[in-house]
Scaffold this motif. Structure first.
Motif, PDB file in Angstrom:
ATOM      1  N   GLN A 227       0.841  -1.175   0.000  1.00  0.00           N
ATOM      2  CA  GLN A 227       0.000   0.000   0.000  1.00  0.00           C
ATOM      3  C   GLN A 227       0.890   1.243   0.000  1.00  0.00           C
ATOM      4  O   GLN A 227       1.832   1.339   0.797  1.00  0.00           O
TER       5      GLN A 227
ATOM      6  N   PHE B  43     -10.845  -1.221  -7.648  1.00  0.00           N
ATOM      7  CA  PHE B  43      -9.843  -2.058  -8.310  1.00  0.00           C
ATOM      8  C   PHE B  43      -9.843  -1.865  -9.817  1.00  0.00           C
ATOM      9  O   PHE B  43     -10.881  -1.601 -10.432  1.00  0.00           O
TER      10      PHE B  43
ATOM     11  N   THR C 232      -6.158   6.248   2.959  1.00  0.00           N
ATOM     12  CA  THR C 232      -5.950   4.891   3.470  1.00  0.00           C
ATOM     13  C   THR C 232      -7.154   4.348   4.243  1.00  0.00           C
ATOM     14  O   THR C 232      -7.226   3.156   4.483  1.00  0.00           O
ATOM     15  N   ASP C 233      -8.075   5.194   4.648  1.00  0.00           N
ATOM     16  CA  ASP C 233      -9.215   4.732   5.433  1.00  0.00           C
ATOM     17  C   ASP C 233     -10.497   4.677   4.618  1.00  0.00           C
ATOM     18  O   ASP C 233     -11.587   4.617   5.171  1.00  0.00           O
ATOM     19  N   TYR C 234     -10.375   4.702   3.317  1.00  0.00           N
ATOM     20  CA  TYR C 234     -11.531   4.669   2.447  1.00  0.00           C
ATOM     21  C   TYR C 234     -11.560   3.370   1.652  1.00  0.00           C
ATOM     22  O   TYR C 234     -10.563   2.678   1.526  1.00  0.00           O
ATOM     23  N   GLY C 235     -12.736   3.025   1.110  1.00  0.00           N
ATOM     24  CA  GLY C 235     -12.842   1.849   0.268  1.00  0.00           C
ATOM     25  C   GLY C 235     -12.029   2.006  -1.002  1.00  0.00           C
ATOM     26  O   GLY C 235     -11.751   3.102  -1.457  1.00  0.00           O
ATOM     27  N   TYR C 236     -11.635   0.875  -1.569  1.00  0.00           N
ATOM     28  CA  TYR C 236     -10.785   0.854  -2.744  1.00  0.00           C
ATOM     29  C   TYR C 236     -11.570   0.491  -3.997  1.00  0.00           C
ATOM     30  O   TYR C 236     -12.508  -0.299  -3.957  1.00  0.00           O
TER      31      TYR C 236
END
Lengths: 112, 112
Positions: free
Chosen positions: A48, A103, A97-101
């Motif tokens: 990450q 793809f 970094t604290d959010y949904g990803y």
């Protein structure tokens, strides 16, 4: 707006070679993560990056490395390729970094 | 130790409601429950996320009992295009420094 884009889509390499995979995140996203997905398994976390710094690393050997550029795009490098490195490599981006990803569709790497 | 347990595969028919249950006995107080959908040769796609009780969006519903040790993803009136692998994840929405932890998922097959 374009989603997460990865290149190339497919790649064939020989054992012992080196490979570089590229990822462009969604515009405005500052965090990029890399995952490896072997056939029949769920994705496994590799790295990450956030604001060009490594923030997390999964259980992968030092042959795997990555970096994030000032425009937040990213590269994943794998040295001394092994047959077992054959997999779908996924890049995901997020605003932080604290959010949904979200793809990308991945790069299919085949090592022969 | 696996963080989540879900059925390896499920079958259903078009027009039916499908419920996929995930067990996560060791869920932490701060953990969220997130479901992803993945089609072959594509990256996982976020479906729904919840912390407790019930969450509904245009795609699915997520039911979480009070003890939060399990959750159920409900897909109303499925179609052939819902055939995919569904992953249940627990943890930070972004995975934190350890990334998102995917298991093997549930392979859902929808028949005509």
């Amino acid at each position: 707006d374009a989603g997460v884009t990865q290149s190339p889509t497919h790649l064939i390499k020989t054992r012992g070679q080196h490979v570089t995979l590229r990822c462009s995140p969604i515009s405005g996203h500052k965090s990029v993560s890399w995952y490896q997905q072997v056939l029949g398994q769920g994705p496994q976390f590799i790295f990450q990056y956030y604001e060009k710094e490594e923030r997390g690393r999964g259980n992968f050997p030092d042959r795997f490395s990555a970096r994030q550029f000032p425009n937040y795009s990213s590269e994943l490098n794998v040295n001394a390729l092994l047959l077992g490195d054959s997999a779908l490599y996924l890049c995901a981006s997020s605003p932080g970094t604290d959010y949904g990803y979200t793809f990308g569709s991945g790069t299919r790497l085949t090592v022969v | 130790l696996a963080k989540t347990t879900q059925p390896i595969s499920m079958d259903s028919y078009e027009g039916q409601e499908v419920n996929i249950t995930c067990s996560h006995n060791n869920i932490a107080t701060n953990d969220y429950i997130t479901w992803y959908q993945q089609f072959p040769s594509q990256g996982p796609r976020f479906i729904i996320q919840g912390y407790k009780t019930k969450v509904t969006n245009e795609v699915a519903s997520l039911f979480i009992p009070a003890d939060r040790k399990s959750s159920t993803l409900s897909l109303p009136r499925v179609s052939l295009s819902d055939t995919a692998v569904y992953y249940c994840l627990v943890g930070d929405s972004g995975g934190g420094a350890d990334g998102l932890t995917f298991g093997k998922g549930t392979h859902l097959i929808i028949q005509p």
